[in-house]
Design a protein around this motif. Structure first.
Motif, PDB file in Angstrom:
ATOM      1  N   MET A 230      41.784  39.765  14.066  1.00  0.00           N
ATOM      2  CA  MET A 230      41.348  40.960  14.728  1.00  0.00           C
ATOM      3  C   MET A 230      42.697  41.669  15.565  1.00  0.00           C
ATOM      4  SD  MET A 230      37.500  40.305  16.066  1.00  0.00           S
ATOM      5  CE  MET A 230      37.499  41.624  16.865  1.00  0.00           C
ATOM      6  N   SER A 231      43.366  40.685  16.326  1.00  0.00           N
ATOM      7  CA  SER A 231      44.442  40.849  16.916  1.00  0.00           C
ATOM      8  C   SER A 231      45.737  41.796  16.096  1.00  0.00           C
ATOM      9  CB  SER A 231      45.124  39.880  17.809  1.00  0.00           C
ATOM     10  OG  SER A 231      44.203  39.465  18.663  1.00  0.00           O
ATOM     11  N   ASP A 234      44.411  45.100  15.087  1.00  0.00           N
ATOM     12  CA  ASP A 234      44.567  45.805  15.914  1.00  0.00           C
ATOM     13  C   ASP A 234      46.053  46.635  16.059  1.00  0.00           C
ATOM     14  OD1 ASP A 234      43.900  47.312  18.144  1.00  0.00           O
ATOM     15  OD2 ASP A 234      43.381  46.117  19.461  1.00  0.00           O
ATOM     16  N   LEU A 237      46.685  48.904  13.437  1.00  0.00           N
ATOM     17  CA  LEU A 237      46.326  50.009  13.529  1.00  0.00           C
ATOM     18  C   LEU A 237      46.948  50.910  14.617  1.00  0.00           C
ATOM     19  CD1 LEU A 237      43.734  51.621  12.812  1.00  0.00           C
ATOM     20  CD2 LEU A 237      42.193  50.651  14.494  1.00  0.00           C
ATOM     21  N   SER A 238      47.417  50.319  15.819  1.00  0.00           N
ATOM     22  CA  SER A 238      48.248  51.012  16.609  1.00  0.00           C
ATOM     23  C   SER A 238      49.509  51.379  16.065  1.00  0.00           C
ATOM     24  CB  SER A 238      48.499  50.085  17.858  1.00  0.00           C
ATOM     25  OG  SER A 238      47.231  49.620  18.321  1.00  0.00           O
ATOM     26  N   LEU A 265      38.439  45.898   8.024  1.00  0.00           N
ATOM     27  CA  LEU A 265      37.537  45.774   8.936  1.00  0.00           C
ATOM     28  C   LEU A 265      36.079  45.668   8.520  1.00  0.00           C
ATOM     29  CD1 LEU A 265      39.142  48.284  11.301  1.00  0.00           C
ATOM     30  CD2 LEU A 265      39.053  45.821  11.718  1.00  0.00           C
ATOM     31  N   SER A 322      33.555  40.511  21.054  1.00  0.00           N
ATOM     32  CA  SER A 322      34.224  40.504  19.990  1.00  0.00           C
ATOM     33  C   SER A 322      33.469  41.487  18.815  1.00  0.00           C
ATOM     34  CB  SER A 322      34.493  39.259  19.320  1.00  0.00           C
ATOM     35  OG  SER A 322      34.918  38.299  20.141  1.00  0.00           O
ATOM     36  N   ARG A 325      34.301  45.006  19.966  1.00  0.00           N
ATOM     37  CA  ARG A 325      35.508  44.986  19.662  1.00  0.00           C
ATOM     38  C   ARG A 325      35.907  45.607  18.204  1.00  0.00           C
ATOM     39  NH1 ARG A 325      40.598  40.905  19.788  1.00  0.00           N
ATOM     40  NH2 ARG A 325      42.339  42.401  19.346  1.00  0.00           N
ATOM     41  N   LEU A 326      34.950  44.500  17.306  1.00  0.00           N
ATOM     42  CA  LEU A 326      35.193  44.880  15.890  1.00  0.00           C
ATOM     43  C   LEU A 326      34.523  46.267  15.537  1.00  0.00           C
ATOM     44  CD1 LEU A 326      35.928  43.756  13.281  1.00  0.00           C
ATOM     45  CD2 LEU A 326      33.850  42.430  13.086  1.00  0.00           C
ATOM     46  N   MET A 329      36.960  49.092  16.717  1.00  0.00           N
ATOM     47  CA  MET A 329      38.118  49.057  15.629  1.00  0.00           C
ATOM     48  C   MET A 329      37.806  49.739  14.607  1.00  0.00           C
ATOM     49  SD  MET A 329      39.686  45.330  16.393  1.00  0.00           S
ATOM     50  CE  MET A 329      40.930  45.406  14.932  1.00  0.00           C
ATOM     51  N   ARG A 332      37.518  53.400  15.295  1.00  0.00           N
ATOM     52  CA  ARG A 332      38.653  54.021  15.434  1.00  0.00           C
ATOM     53  C   ARG A 332      39.496  54.058  14.074  1.00  0.00           C
ATOM     54  NH1 ARG A 332      43.081  50.357  18.596  1.00  0.00           N
ATOM     55  NH2 ARG A 332      44.842  51.471  18.091  1.00  0.00           N
TER      56      ARG A 332
END
Length: 431
Positions: A230-231, A234, A237-238, A265, A322, A325-326, A329, A332
């Protein structure tokens, strides 16, 4: 005596089955002193869709060793006698549980020999792995000083939880650790006037707290496995968002990266949705089972609820964080994809506009070229037409006393006009 009148309406096929389901899992009836050995078995993966007939066959194999009666085909619960002991078996969504109740004291508290009620070769053939196992010691309630001394001797003080429950009728204790024999330990000290059904409820609650606590921690393990990926997603994605802002890379390439991230995702969400949902349900059961015990503090020791608040709740909050967060993401990535698709569509619209303008220019040039060619065609056709007319009129030149050149000069203008008019008419008909 009158006869019962027939019901005026037909029953639903499942009416009695659903009503009986509410009463199908009664609490055990126990008296102190006694012990309980508990076992929860789960398939390592895809347990919710396991072959439940295999679970039932494994139970039947155990009952056959004690000459006990078999459960009904397709049963999800069973209670009966195995030798001098009582057994309670339940089939749940992801796991099955076995609880065997033994009367009296063991040679020593939490004697591993009690677990021999489950034969070793039978355990080896279990359709799954041990999720948890526990030994529960129940005895009449002694003086509080004796209770404190016993629990300090039996359990790890650092994680020990002790509390009075059910309006002070029972004192329960446990440290939620696995002992050297591979089992969790719990004890219950009951007053002499405590009812047998109430003792059974306490023992059942302890088994359920241990089971659902362990099952919900699977969600925490899943989150720890997902964390690094996931990190990484992320960060990807950034980086894609930066590419969108800077506009250095082609939009189609950035869009392809976003679609790949979104697909990954969605895959992670699909793979984790059941575990996250089950973790939330198990956590709620743990909280409810502790709440109904109506705990009170025993000699300043931490209660089961306090233990969960300090050790268990942070893990559950991590799972929920989490999960959020998932989801965030994924949302997003979807929003970024929508924005980038809009940008790509705008760019393509601009390209299409330029293409249309270019096509208009080419069409205008083609029209001009066509008009030029048309003019040349008039000249060429007129030239040949005048030549033909000249050959036709040459014999008349001598008769009327004109030279050939003068005759061609007189004929040229009418021929050119006629050719031009003929070409215009032909083009008009085509248009």
């Amino acid at each position: 005596m009158g006869h019962a009148l027939p019901m005026p309406i037909a029953d639903h096929d499942l009416r009695y089955r659903l009503a009986n389901e509410l009463h199908a899992r009664p609490f055990p009836i126990l008296s102190a002193p006694c012990r309980a050995v508990f076992l929860a078995v789960k398939q390592p993966s895809d347990a919710a869709s396991r072959d439940r007939d295999a679970d039932l066959a494994h139970l039947t194999n155990l009952l056959d060793r004690y000459g006990a009666a078999h459960p009904q085909p397709g049963a999800t619960h069973y209670s009966g006698e195995i030798g001098k002991h009582a057994i309670k078996w339940e089939s749940h969504t992801e796991f099955v549980t076995y609880t065997v109740f033994l009367s009296g004291y063991a040679q020593r508290p939490f004697d591993p020999a009690d677990f021999d009620v489950f034969p070793k070769d039978w355990l080896d053939k279990a359709p799954g792995v041990r999720m948890t196992s526990a030994m529960i010691h129940v005895e009449p309630r002694p003086e509080d000083d004796q209770i404190a001394a016993k629990v300090d001797d039996w359990f790890v003080p650092e994680s020990l939880a002790v509390s009075e429950v059910l309006d002070g009728e029972v004192v329960i204790a446990g440290d939620f650790r696995i002992d050297t024999a591979g089992h969790s330990r719990f004890s219950a000290f009951v007053r002499n006037d405590t009812g047998e059904r109430r003792i059974g409820r306490v023992v059942q609650r302890l088994c359920e707290i241990e089971t659902y606590k362990t099952m919900s921690m699977l969600g925490f393990a899943r989150v720890r496995d997902l964390g690094p990926r996931m990190s990484g997603i992320d960060a990807e994605l950034s980086e894609l968002m930066v590419q969108m802002t800077s506009g250095d890379d082609p939009s189609e390439m950035t869009l392809g990266g976003l679609l790949r991230v979104s697909a990954e995702l969605e895959a992670l969400s699909a793979q984790s949705s059941f575990r996250f949902g089950a973790t939330g349900a198990y956590e709620a059961i743990v909280g409810q089972r502790i709440e109904v015990l109506r705990e009170k503090r025993f000699r300043g020791r931490q209660t089961f609820a306090e233990f969960m608040m300090r050790r268990y709740d942070p893990a559950m909050r991590t799972v929920k964080a989490s999960e959020r967060r998932l989801e965030a993401m994924a949302d997003r990535a979807i929003r970024a994809g929508d924005l980038l698709r809009t940008r790509v569509e705008v760019e393509r619209s601009a390209q299409n506009q330029k293409l249309l303008e270019s096509m208009d220019k080419r069409a205008d040039m083609q029209l001009r070229l066509q008009e030029t060619v048309e003019g040349l065609s008039v000249v060429a056709i007129s030239y040949y037409a005048v030549s033909l007319a000249g050959y036709l009129l040459y014999p008349l030149a001598e008769v009327i006393g004109l030279s050939k050149g003068m005759l061609l000069a007189i004929v040229t203008l009418p021929v050119v006009v006629m050719v031009w008019l003929a070409i215009r008419r032909i083009r008009a008909r085509m248009e």
